[in-house]
Design a protein around this motif. Structure first.
Motif, PDB file in Angstrom:
ATOM      1  N   ILE A  60       0.308 -16.241  46.989  1.00 37.88           N
ATOM      2  CA  ILE A  60       1.762 -16.367  46.843  1.00 37.88           C
ATOM      3  C   ILE A  60       2.481 -15.840  48.081  1.00 37.88           C
ATOM      4  CG2 ILE A  60       1.663 -16.265  44.329  1.00 37.88           C
ATOM      5  CD1 ILE A  60       2.547 -13.331  44.511  1.00 37.88           C
ATOM      6  N   ASN A  61       1.711 -15.432  49.110  1.00 36.24           N
ATOM      7  CA  ASN A  61       2.330 -14.874  50.325  1.00 36.24           C
ATOM      8  C   ASN A  61       1.800 -15.565  51.581  1.00 36.24           C
ATOM      9  OD1 ASN A  61      -0.228 -13.804  50.320  1.00 36.24           O
ATOM     10  ND2 ASN A  61       0.428 -11.682  50.133  1.00 36.24           N
ATOM     11  N   ASN A  62       1.761 -16.899  51.515  1.00 36.34           N
ATOM     12  CA  ASN A  62       1.413 -17.731  52.665  1.00 36.34           C
ATOM     13  C   ASN A  62      -0.007 -17.503  53.169  1.00 36.34           C
ATOM     14  OD1 ASN A  62       2.755 -19.879  54.004  1.00 36.34           O
ATOM     15  ND2 ASN A  62       2.852 -18.686  55.897  1.00 36.34           N
ATOM     16  N   GLY A  63      -0.895 -17.108  52.264  1.00 33.57           N
ATOM     17  CA  GLY A  63      -2.297 -16.951  52.619  1.00 33.57           C
ATOM     18  C   GLY A  63      -2.705 -15.561  53.050  1.00 33.57           C
ATOM     19  N   ASP A  64      -1.768 -14.623  53.061  1.00 36.01           N
ATOM     20  CA  ASP A  64      -2.123 -13.265  53.486  1.00 36.01           C
ATOM     21  C   ASP A  64      -3.075 -12.590  52.510  1.00 36.01           C
ATOM     22  OD1 ASP A  64      -0.647 -13.377  55.821  1.00 36.01           O
ATOM     23  OD2 ASP A  64       1.164 -12.575  54.883  1.00 36.01           O
ATOM     24  N   PHE A  65      -2.996 -12.949  51.232  1.00 34.78           N
ATOM     25  CA  PHE A  65      -3.926 -12.397  50.247  1.00 34.78           C
ATOM     26  C   PHE A  65      -4.175 -13.446  49.175  1.00 34.78           C
ATOM     27  CE2 PHE A  65      -5.205 -10.005  46.485  1.00 34.78           C
ATOM     28  CZ  PHE A  65      -6.214  -9.232  47.017  1.00 34.78           C
ATOM     29  N   TRP A  66      -5.431 -13.490  48.680  1.00 35.49           N
ATOM     30  CA  TRP A  66      -5.847 -14.464  47.681  1.00 35.49           C
ATOM     31  C   TRP A  66      -6.332 -13.772  46.422  1.00 35.49           C
ATOM     32  CZ3 TRP A  66      -5.152 -19.578  48.940  1.00 35.49           C
ATOM     33  CH2 TRP A  66      -4.936 -19.849  50.294  1.00 35.49           C
ATOM     34  N   ILE A  67      -6.005 -14.370  45.275  1.00 32.30           N
ATOM     35  CA  ILE A  67      -6.523 -13.871  44.000  1.00 32.30           C
ATOM     36  C   ILE A  67      -7.251 -15.016  43.290  1.00 32.30           C
ATOM     37  CG2 ILE A  67      -4.817 -12.047  43.692  1.00 32.30           C
ATOM     38  CD1 ILE A  67      -3.323 -13.942  41.780  1.00 32.30           C
ATOM     39  N   LYS A  68      -8.338 -14.664  42.609  1.00 32.81           N
ATOM     40  CA  LYS A  68      -9.101 -15.656  41.866  1.00 32.81           C
ATOM     41  C   LYS A  68      -8.390 -15.956  40.549  1.00 32.81           C
ATOM     42  CE  LYS A  68     -13.557 -15.162  41.979  1.00 32.81           C
ATOM     43  NZ  LYS A  68     -14.943 -14.743  41.696  1.00 32.81           N
ATOM     44  N   ILE A  69      -8.248 -17.250  40.220  1.00 31.88           N
ATOM     45  CA  ILE A  69      -7.538 -17.666  39.002  1.00 31.88           C
ATOM     46  C   ILE A  69      -8.433 -18.632  38.239  1.00 31.88           C
ATOM     47  CG2 ILE A  69      -5.179 -17.254  39.777  1.00 31.88           C
ATOM     48  CD1 ILE A  69      -5.063 -20.190  40.647  1.00 31.88           C
TER      49      ILE A  69
END
Length: 252
Positions: free
Chosen positions: A172-181
């Motif tokens: 949700i921040n332009n790729g700065d951090f990813w979460i598994k969904i």
């Protein structure tokens, strides 16, 4: 419901992996590598597919992905990195500065024309460019698999990434951090992603399964009624939110 052959001018019919259309209605089509003729090609049609011309200057790289931004700049992902054309495919330049992986499986471009690419194997994962591809930075924070087979971006610029075996990730921040969904997704082999006008997310599996999320990827449900077990290789949605699936050995 019905189809017509529009192959006039195509000199390589080995297999079309990538299709994209620019704002002028020009169609770009890229073929797989033909191990018989040792050719791979990108073609352009300016008349709705009635005729095609072959584009040159792609350095004989096998094309794996293709995308066009809002300024009609074309980006081609290949086995050798990224190529860009600013003149409707007449000329191409390599734009690999900052890349550490060169098999570009997926390209997605947000409303700010930031470019995201998903790569295969090695020191890969996801890279982002905010300057039209001149420079790339690795943005893998939170990813648990550094092979990305598909990318999709919502109108609100959330980015979704599909992986071969670890399901879907979201930033949700332009790729700065990813979460598994992956709740309900079973960390499937995600080969294709697409988002409709209601921001529902659709995920296609190489194992012939379709999944849908209506809550930004928090939960997924299988939607396989009427599907064969053919591997899903591509997804597209039209302006009426009709969903189209391209499969391996199972038709459309």
């Amino acid at each position: 419901d019905s189809w017509i052959d529009i192959s006039n001018g195509l000199t390589n019919l080995f297999g079309f992996k990538c299709l994209a259309v620019n704002s002028n209605g020009h169609i770009f089509a890229a073929t797989l590598y033909d191990y018989t003729s040792h050719n791979e090609d990108v073609f352009r049609s300016t008349d709705g597919g009635e005729s095609w011309v072959e584009l040159t200057g792609l350095n004989n790289y096998e094309v794996l992905s293709l995308s066009i931004n809002s300024n009609n700049i074309i980006f081609v992902g290949t086995m050798g990195g990224i190529l860009r054309s600013t003149d409707n495919g007449e000329n191409w330049i390599e734009i690999n500065n900052g890349l550490t992986a060169y098999n570009v499986l997926a390209i997605a471009i947000n409303t700010d024309n930031d470019i995201f690419i998903g790569t295969r194997f090695g020191a890969g994962g996801i890279f982002r460019s905010t300057d039209n591809g001149e420079n790339w930075i690795e943005i893998n924070n939170g990813l648990t698999m550094l092979e990305v087979t598909s990318l999709a971006i919502k109108s609100t610029n959330e980015v979704f990434a599909g992986t071969p075996g670890d399901g879907v990730f979201c930033s949700i921040n332009n790729g700065d951090f990813w979460i598994k969904i992956n709740h309900g997704l079973n960390a499937d082999y995600v080969n294709a992603l697409v988002i409709n006008s209601n921001n529902d997310i659709f995920s296609g599996s190489i194992f012939g399964r379709m999944w849908r999320s209506t809550d930004n990827g928090e939960n997924w449900s299988e939607i396989n009624n009427g599907l064969s077990n053919a591997s899903i290789y591509s997804l597209a949605i039209n302006s009426n939110d009709y969903l189209f699936l391209g499969t391996w050995n199972g038709g459309m």
